[in-house]
Design a protein around this motif. Structure first.
Motif, short mmCIF file in Angstrom:
data_model
loop_
_atom_site.label_atom_id
_atom_site.label_comp_id
_atom_site.label_asym_id
_atom_site.label_seq_id
_atom_site.Cartn_x
_atom_site.Cartn_y
_atom_site.Cartn_z
N LYS A 325 0.85 -1.19 0.00
CA LYS A 325 0.00 0.00 0.00
C LYS A 325 0.88 1.23 0.00
N PRO A 326 0.31 2.37 -0.42
CA PRO A 326 1.07 3.60 -0.21
C PRO A 326 1.14 3.88 1.29
N LEU A 327 2.29 4.35 1.75
CA LEU A 327 2.48 4.72 3.16
C LEU A 327 1.54 5.89 3.47
N PRO A 328 0.93 5.94 4.69
CA PRO A 328 0.12 7.12 5.01
C PRO A 328 0.93 8.40 4.79
N LEU A 329 0.25 9.40 4.26
CA LEU A 329 0.88 10.68 3.89
C LEU A 329 1.90 11.21 4.89
N GLU A 330 1.50 11.23 6.16
CA GLU A 330 2.34 11.89 7.17
C GLU A 330 3.66 11.16 7.40
N PHE A 331 3.78 9.90 6.93
CA PHE A 331 5.02 9.16 7.13
C PHE A 331 5.83 9.03 5.84
#
Lengths: 377, 377
Positions: A325-331
């Motif tokens: 998955k794409p990593l959550p934005l903030e990380f």
């Protein structure tokens, strides 16, 4: 003279004997390295030495074997490191053997009769149900303590992952402690006395509509309107005077809202089922918990994924689910753009599992332990 | 006397020299096995001999090394098999270098102004757009030839995978030939003259609502109603007299329906984007195609996943996406319940890629080649 198959194999077996012997010696020596490093407070992983070994292996291999040889030695070093880790990493302990709270407050998305409600009742027969408008509110209720537990759909056998909840799981500080799978037997329901052919407008949740798409395409005259959830659609149909309205919902939900079941078999898959997570604010690990869920980020997908899986293979831990998955934005950083959500068999009471979790925490820039859970029937 | 780190490492290096030498000899011998088998029309894979080798390796290893040694030898044999495959498997050829049809008919779900429309325009500036009510109808149109191409959303950077389309891809006989990523800059739109604070009811697609969930929770007085898609919501708001209605849609969509943009920044992620697949009935591979998508089933997840990935690692092919999923119902057996959807870097013009595909087709009971595509900007 050409060798026959038996002779070639005898030669291979002789080589394998020597390979095994050397491997044992090498593992003995890397164990010594681990002990030396532990005694001198040095870290296990030293990438410069590893790179030098790989470079030398490539240099000394003919063109057609360069990548195979590199791969083999990467593997040997990864196996060694698993051994070194097992030898010197202290096992972190996670509390387990928790008791389920008596008459807990349970947050569920939707209204009475929703599949989430059925799942929550299976998990907590004596729970006080606490209905919320959205999944995010269920997560928030658990996080801020206004509910003891939350019940969240994560995967449907026909429609696939409920992505929103998998994302919310990354964002909120909650843990999964149990799972339950609820059969979703969609029926076509309408007000008392309405016949199937009278129905002109059909309501249902988007996923439910998808699961009944074969039925829908057999009745092209139907107008189909996606609704926030099935139970709300049932409520609306029950309260509306029109006899042209129908909805897709569960048998229980139809009964709860006093609707007739005008067609009991409209879903493509009679074994259609949804898996729910039970979440809590703190880690709770019950007797028999046998599955662990984590998320980790890996900088370069191909090689690093393979090397991460080596840790599972060497430790004989079975992966049961993997999603990139794409990593959550903030990380997200320039190096780390992807993450993997993983489930594997194990219990945090096993030292091998704790060492693996510890190793993940040290090695990967993004690491989340989502819980150690058991499936409730 | 205790050895120091330098001495232990010198010993490890000496062992590595011998390991490498034996590995080269072993690869030479397995190549001879491959040639022998090819000459005598025998299959490459012989599981009995493999099992016997593993059994013997385990028997001859001390307890703490049994799983490591088994793992190493499984690996060595898998590397050998990749070599054997490369030596004897004929590379199947897939046609490539196709030209895009002139003014093609392009099937898109939704209505004018939907993100799918924007994606289709990017892919086919001179295409004749052909709007369909559902994604299934887009797949059907391509399959039955009533459209030359279909454009389908498969993944959103915030909301995750569009599962329905990934399932439809398994079910329909279509191939992916290009991908395009469209930024989804959600705005809050309403009829001309309506102010943000006047809006009481907000419509939008479920995924769009999710992406704007922070905005929504900052305005708890809003009633939010999921709609089949954003463009339809915009059309409905434009045609309705009430000044209490707003919708979430793209800037272009708002303009197309004559709506005012009352808040241009309501989505959590300004880089929010959706990836679309372009599908066709036959395989079409364009110049520069660099990504391949396949699905395969594996009987026992942990070991078999690792061994499948060995094939990528040895051949230096980079995996860019991996998703475990339940196998479609009609292919499910007691042994095979799971499948993996994979994307990896490569072009069907490369022999190594063709051999891998060929090997997958032979080895796994469920195998789908979804296409070799390039990303269009």
């Amino acid at each position: 003279m050409e060798l026959d198959l038996g002779e070639i194999r005898k030669n291979i077996d002789a080589i394998d004997d020597q390979l095994l012997e050397l491997f044992k010696q090498r593992m003995g020596l890397t164990r010594k390295v681990a002990e030396y490093k532990a005694a001198h407070n040095m870290v296990v992983f030293q990438s410069e030495r590893e790179k030098a070994i790989i470079r030398s292996v490539r240099d000394r291999s003919p063109e057609e074997l360069k990548s195979s040889a590199e791969f083999l030695f990467t593997n040997i070093m990864d196996i060694s490191k698993c051994g070194q880790n097992n030898a010197i990493t202290p096992a972190v302990s996670i509390p387990h053997g928790t008791q389920i709270k008596h008459t807990p407050d349970v947050a569920v998305q939707g209204i009475e009769g929703a599949y989430g409600h059925a799942a929550a009742q299976k998990l907590f027969p004596d729970g006080r149900m606490n209905f919320r408008a959205s999944f995010a509110e269920v997560f928030e209720a658990v996080e801020n303590g206004s509910a003891d537990y939350g019940v969240i759909p994560v995967e449907n056998s026909t429609a696939g992952e409920v992505s929103v909840n998998m994302e919310l799981l990354e964002k909120h500080h909650v843990f999964v402690n149990r799972t339950v799978t609820v059969p979703c037997t969609h029926v076509l329901a309408a007000k008392h006395g309405v016949k199937e052919q009278d129905i002109r407008i059909l309501f249902g949740h988007e996923q439910a509509i998808r699961q009944c798409s074969e039925y829908a395409s057999s009745r092209p005259e139907l107008t189909i309107i996606p609704y926030a959830n099935n139970a709300m659609a049932a409520q609306m149909v029950a309260e509306n005077r029109s006899s042209e309205l129908g909805c897709i919902c569960s048998r229980e939900c139809a009964e709860m809202h006093g609707l007739d079941i005008v067609n009991p078999a409209i879903a493509a898959d009679p074994n259609n089922a949804t898996r729910f997570f039970c979440i809590s604010k703190e880690t709770e690990v019950y007797d028999g918990a046998d599955t662990i869920a984590v998320s980790v980020s890996l900088p370069h997908i191909s090689g690093s994924l393979y090397r991460m899986l080596t840790k599972f293979a060497v430790n004989e831990l079975d992966l049961t689910k993997i999603q990139s998955k794409p990593l959550p934005l903030e990380f997200r950083t320039e190096e780390d753009e992807f993450m993997f959500y993983l489930e594997f068999s194990g219990n945090v009471g096993q030292p091998v599992v704790l060492r693996l979790l510890n190793n993940f925490q040290t090695e990967y820039s993004y690491f989340r332990f989502h819980g150690n859970f058991l499936a409730v029937n």
